[in-house]
Design an enzyme around this catalytic site. Sequence first.
Site, PDB file in Angstrom:
ATOM      1  CG  ASP A 195      -2.067  -0.816   1.202  1.00  9.94           C
ATOM      2  OD1 ASP A 195      -2.700  -0.835   0.147  1.00  9.94           O
ATOM      3  OD2 ASP A 195      -2.376  -1.465   2.216  1.00  9.94           O
TER       4      ASP A 195
HETATM    5  C1  BGC Z   1       0.070   0.940   6.424  1.00  8.56           C
HETATM    6  C2  BGC Z   1      -0.256  -0.190   5.575  1.00  8.56           C
HETATM    7  C3  BGC Z   1      -1.694  -0.121   5.255  1.00  8.56           C
HETATM    8  C4  BGC Z   1      -2.022   1.217   4.648  1.00  8.56           C
HETATM    9  C5  BGC Z   1      -3.479   1.368   4.349  1.00  8.56           C
HETATM   10  C6  BGC Z   1      -0.313   2.206   5.763  1.00  8.56           C
HETATM   11  O1  BGC Z   1      -0.034   3.270   6.598  1.00  8.56           O
HETATM   12  O2  BGC Z   1       1.426   0.911   6.677  1.00  8.56           O
HETATM   13  O3  BGC Z   1       0.080  -1.389   6.189  1.00  8.56           O
HETATM   14  O4  BGC Z   1      -2.025  -1.134   4.379  1.00  8.56           O
HETATM   15  O5  BGC Z   1      -1.662   2.234   5.489  1.00  8.56           O
HETATM   16  O6  BGC Z   1      -3.739   2.601   3.787  1.00  8.56           O
HETATM   17  C1  NOJ Z   2      -1.931  -4.069   5.241  1.00  3.53           C
HETATM   18  C2  NOJ Z   2      -3.074  -4.133   4.298  1.00  3.53           C
HETATM   19  O1  NOJ Z   2      -4.224  -4.577   4.958  1.00  3.53           O
HETATM   20  C3  NOJ Z   2      -2.763  -5.037   3.147  1.00  3.53           C
HETATM   21  O2  NOJ Z   2      -3.818  -5.010   2.234  1.00  3.53           O
HETATM   22  C4  NOJ Z   2      -1.483  -4.632   2.499  1.00  3.53           C
HETATM   23  O3  NOJ Z   2      -1.215  -5.505   1.446  1.00  3.53           O
HETATM   24  C5  NOJ Z   2      -0.348  -4.599   3.486  1.00  3.53           C
HETATM   25  N1  NOJ Z   2      -0.698  -3.756   4.583  1.00  3.53           N
HETATM   26  C6  NOJ Z   2       0.958  -4.134   2.871  1.00  3.53           C
HETATM   27  O4  NOJ Z   2       0.935  -2.784   2.584  1.00  3.53           O
END
Ligand code: BGC
Ligand code: NOJ
Length: 811
Positions: free
Chosen positions: A483
């Site tokens: 993400d």
């Molecule tokens: C987090 C990710 C998450 C994302 C969702 C980020 O700040 O590190 O793990 O999936 O936010 O927007």
């Molecule tokens: C958490 C999110 O829920 C997941 O969809 C994503 O792939 C991982 N973070 C890595 O960014």
Amino acid sequence: MKFGHFDDKAKEYVITTPHTPQPWINYLGSNDFFSLISNTCGGYSFYKDAKLLRITRYRYNNIPVDSNGKYYYINDDGVIWNPGTMPSGTETDTYECRHGLGYSRFHSSKNNLEADLLAFVPVDAACEINCLTLKNNSDVAKNVSLFSYVEFCLWNAVDDSTNFQRNLSIGEVEVHGSTIYHKTEYRERRRHYSFFTVNAPVQNFDTSRDEFLGAGNGNAFPEAVRRKKCSNSIASGWYPIAAHQIDLTLAPGEEKTFVFMLGYCENPADNKWEAPNVIRKAPAKALIERFDTAEKAMAAFAELKTYWETLLARFAVTSSNEHVDRMANIWNQYQCMVTFNMSRSASYYESGTGRGMGFRDSCQDLLGFVHLIPERARERIIDIASTQFPDGSAYHQYQPLTKQGNLDVGSGFNDDPLWLIAAVSAYLKETGDYGILDEPVPFDCKKGSEVPLFEHLNKSFHYTATHLGPHKLPLIGRADWNDCLNLNCFSSEPGESFQTTGPSEGPVAESVFIAAMFVQYGKEFKEICLRTGHEDLAKEAESAVADMYQAVLDAGWDGEWFLRAYDSQSAKVGSKECEEGKIYIEPQGFCVMAEIGKEEGLAEKALDSVHKHLETKYGIMILQPAYTRYHLELGEISSYPPGYKENAGIFCHNNPWISIAEAVLGRGDLAFDVYRKICPSYIEEISDVHRTEPYIYSQMVAGADAARFGEAKNSWLTGTAAWTFVNLSQALLGIQPEYDGLAVNPCLPKNFGGLKIKRRYRDAEYYIDIRKPDGVEKGVAWMEVDGKKIAGNQIPLIPGKKEYHVTVQMG
Ligand code: BGC
Ligand code: NOJ
């Protein structure tokens, strides 16, 4: 250091001190009514949706931490304490919390008064039951006052924690006998109510928080508990609560059990606009009567235990490795069910108000629960696909109650569409139910837009196939699985979200990771096409996959490992040429899983590079070297301090990809080593370092660059659960559901020893005996089904057959 121990026989984790490094929680509920409960009785309850139908209030960021829950106070001769110790914090003489499958049990005592509290949500009822037994172990009679306490949430948890100008005037309750009804409306007039009741007469009650606690007090030592007297307050606005007061005398050796219930009811539809605000008590009465004695409650508890026993028995392994058996048979499957229920909505790290059900997340979760609850997996697939857009792209998240796509988050994560193929192919392999492909499924939940589910897969596939960048690799959009890799942020305004529109217009950053997904799930799409008479599409898919494979070899290989991506300026990401972030884990795992570069000898190199550059004693980091400054061209990823989260944390989710990839190459020792390093049971001993629950996976462990190397965060709601179960059950133990039956192909350490597996599959039981000579890591020498040798390693399906006895000789 440990703070408890596993009790495998009871399928429980036994916490022996309230002073765990973090609250160690459990989940109650399997259908619509859910509660989170910590080892000191903190937590909250909701119906279906942790944001929209929150029943009790919780304060994240609270101090003391985790100090709101369903609490019972005991005043025993002026000594005030709680089973579970919070919120008074009074140290008890003994303490034990057992987190089991769908229940938690607290056992504590103080001054020879013993309390046993059992909390669970029955399999099929919208309530939580708390059975509390008090026993006098002293040799004199005790006069004890017992108080219960829950604080109601005004339904919408976001509104509840923000809209005080309104909320402080709307709280309404009703009290009848021992039942306290919370009937505050949430703009939907009389739609529903909750109640808190006990199966005994009460001396007094309170429904006003200020009256019970004493204005300005915390909940540690409520005024009513100190003076042993509730004041029968009826809340009007402000802060509605439910508190019961029960005075009891216990003779020496005597015990008494009380059944408390927190319930949720919906009013009959015709009640909606009824005035004045009088709730219909009939639904509550019916619910209360189902569990109003200790016998009835314990019968419901027995039913719950049977439910879990039966469910988890669908996959059971007996090996010589207690960690593997414990995790596979109990905790890993259990966590998969929790992610089924919660996706990424409600944990002690997910507030329940932000992220609902993730498109990508729930599709991957499904890989871990499809064998447990195939019928509900089917429904989940339809729900997820219903939020897809007509062009194949998808809302990134949807709200569990409404099942509508979440507009705030929107779309544009270009890996999302392909996860739908991953989920559906796993479902088909598990069930053989091709009928699902004909189910009419709408786009963006719009009536009239329904097409067969198969068309959704087709759209998914073509979305990627038609959104390629300058290197013929898939456009990444806002991000892919990672993400925080926002490679187009250069070309958009801060905070602006955008839709990718095509190769020649808009942002052009590309993802090698999505390319690998396309190869992996494109092959599945082709299979599905072939099996449903779509030969032309199958051909098209095959050639698109071949082109993508070539594109990865041409533009996605960096010499020693696979590149991660190209940014919007076509600069490499995850390359030896980069100053930081030279190597990323995701493409190494996924490319090798998709068998890209296996024949060309690149796969082995890629995985060796992972071990060389990313491996630590606590697991494999997501990238190295960590970003030490903000890279505008990369986005959120470099905003994290080095070693945390996506910036070089040990992001557990993609560790199993490496383990599976090792199994693809047949390197059993290496595959298992990756499994072992993040396996909760294996690392129980370092609970003081790891700090989150030792019975389940956390999303992230701080990487080697972090000050708190080895410390985990974001426990419970992570794709790690599903992917680890896929890894353990399919890649390592080798039980692989295929379109035409169960295949067996283990990949294990040289000295692992033989094992036995019992697996429920397509309405039959499989008893599989795997013999494994020392020194062998992978390979099946021969296989027998019911005493007859078969060709290959896939058990032929025989219609109507209920039991298969299989012997597998590795070698
Ligand atoms: C987090 C990710 C998450 C994302 C969702 C980020 O700040 O590190 O793990 O999936 O936010 O927007
Ligand atoms: C958490 C999110 O829920 C997941 O969809 C994503 O792939 C991982 N973070 C890595 O960014």
